[in-house]
Design a protein around this motif. Structure first.
Motif: not given
Ligand code: AMP
Ligand code: MG
Length: 495
Positions: A90, A92-93, A122, A125-126, A253, A262
């Motif tokens: 998903g 995440g950032r 997860r 730090d995003g 990706n 990506d």
């Protein structure tokens, strides 16, 4: 909220059921500054570039203000990473602010990458470091200028905050524009949960968005599989034709739209070596240059598997038809690849033996580690008859007689075309770039930006790469192979 409508958002993905995403806004950053704005792309998106450059616009690119009409979400997906199943990845950032219909009527995602943590972060730090943001900007825009399907970069900013990686680095946010962010891994997310309703909704969604011509066909899901197979064959053949190594061809990706997505530890090759791997995390060489078509087909097999229940109620029949479609990948890939290679070596007819001529050149390039880009570019300058002009390409190969032998065969083949030198040379120069984002150039501009807060080299490189086929005075060095001390052997995703 800001009052005027800057973006004509129409957010179809956020109208899907809630289990497709998590709704949340980006996390604001302290002191955003604009590094670069892609005003040509803004025009295409019918966005006022001047506004985006102002503090109110910058606040949107930073995630500090949510523009009117946005429905910020983080998309759910899963994926096979290096062959291993990861049930939940998903965004995440990244946050999808919404979708815009561009001037050509195409729906495009407007996404902030590096915009803070989400339920899918997860351990991360995003955030994104500035270096990878600039790398993605450079490579995606270079890819677009080369005419290869790709997500685009609308803007890069610094956040005024630091991120902690192997060392402390300045933070950045990229505004990524994509035909969509649905991936093979999005289908795998729902298939793994046995969520048939979601799978059908997702399949219908991407058909309507990317392959609407299938809506009126009898088995639209089989058509979807065939269309995605074809788009990927086209995409990966285009990569092979410019010596691009994606580096992380995980199923999360791989975009259903057929765009390159990506840009992590990706690389454009200098000295040709089909086994070459740059990515620091690809120790087995799974995603090396020559494996890319096989990996694409493997990923597509995974995509096919998710569609099986939609293809037929009879499982055996579903497997059989899906397998047939997956097996077309190789033929499609080869036909795109060899057609592209014929164009690159100046052939307009298709004759028996052409594929062998191409293979012999590839072998020669590999045997003598000839520079991928310059081999083809220098070939453009050669005449139909042997001449002094040949001396340019000799510089790339340590064995002149081996090269001469190939040139002899090439010229014998050219003789069957009856093409004029200048005409053939001009056509060849339109498919053989002079400028690609060579690793050492990218590395140099990233160092200047991250270490010295100097964005001038970055801006200069982006400008040069916007016209990859044209000679540009003062920039001869950008076309050169790296000197031994400049060679970049390893690239990092920087996540
Ligand atoms: P990538 O390698 O960029 O394709 O990312 C793989 C997965 O890791 C995706 O789910 C990303 O959203 C997630 N990810 C990568 N970097 C970070 C980060 N700094 N913080 C949170 N999630 C991340
Ligand atoms: Mg990814």
């Amino acid at each position: 909220m800001i009052s005027s409508e800057i973006f004509n958002f129409d957010n179809s993905y956020s109208r899907l059921p809630e289990r497709f995403f998590a709704s949340l806004p980006p996390l604001p950053v302290r002191d955003p500054k604009l590094v670069r704005l892609n005003s040509g792309l803004a025009d295409q998106l019918c966005i006022d570039a001047k506004f985006l450059g102002k503090p109110e616009g910058l606040a949107i690119l930073a995630g500090n203000t949510i523009p009117k009409g946005a429905t910020p979400i983080a998309m759910a997906y899963a994926g096979f990473q290096f062959g291993h199943w990861v049930p939940q990845l998903g965004d995440g950032r990244a946050i999808l602010l919404g979708e815009i219909i561009d001037s050509g009527g195409v729906r495009r995602d407007f996404q902030l990458k590096g915009s803070g943590p989400t339920p899918f972060s997860r351990m991360g730090d995003g955030r994104a470091a500035l270096g990878p943001v600039l790398r993605e900007y450079i490579c995606s825009e270079a890819m677009a200028a080369l005419g290869i399907p790709t997500t685009r970069s609308l803007a890069a900013i610094t956040t005024g905050e630091q991120v902690s990686r192997e060392r402390i680095l300045p933070g950045g946010i990229l505004t990524r524009i994509a035909r969509s962010h649905v991936r093979v891994g999005t289908f795998q997310y729902f298939a793994a949960r046995n969520d048939m309703e979601a799978l059908r909704l997702l399949a219908d969604y991407v058909i309507e968005r990317h392959y609407p011509e299938l809506l009126s066909t009898e088995n639209r899901y089989l058509g979807l599989l065939a269309s995605v197979v074809k788009q990927q064959a086209l995409l990966v053949s285009s990569w092979q034709l410019v010596g691009f190594i994606h580096g992380v061809m995980n199923t999360d990706n791989m975009a259903i739209s057929g765009e390159t997505i990506d840009y992590g530890p990706c690389a454009f090759m200098d000295f040709f070596d089909p086994d070459i791997v740059y990515s620091s995390i690809d120790q087995m060489g799974r995603y090396c240059y020559k494996n890319q078509p096989h990996i694409a087909q493997w990923n597509l097999g995974g995509f096919a598997q998710t569609l099986l229940p939609l293809l037929s109620q009879d499982m055996d029949e579903a497997v059989e038809t899906a397998t047939e479609v997956i097996n077309t990948f190789e033929t499609l890939f080869q036909s795109f690849y060899y057609a592209g290679m014929r164009r690159k070596i100046g052939l307009s007819l298709e004759l028996d033996g052409d594929d062998n001529l191409v293979e012999d050149l590839i072998k020669l390039m590999a045997d003598y580690n000839m520079d991928f880009t310059l081999t083809f570019r220098y070939l453009c300058g050669l005449k139909n008859e042997k001449s002094l002009a040949d001396s340019v390409i000799y510089k790339l190969c340590s064995d002149q007689s081996a090269l001469d032998l190939w040139l002899l065969h090439w010229r014998a083949r050219l003789a069957k075309e009856n093409s004029l030198d200048t005409q053939r040379q001009n056509t060849m120069m339109q498919v053989n770039p002079l400028f690609i984002p060579r690793n050492h150039l990218v590395e140099r501009v990233v160092r200047a930006a991250e270490d010295d807060n100097n964005m001038t080299p970055f801006n200069e490189l982006v400008d040069v790469l916007a016209r990859p086929y044209d000679g540009q005075s003062g920039y001869d060095d950008f076309a050169k192979t790296p000197r031994p001390e400049e060679i970049v052997k390893e690239t990092f995703c920087g996540t």
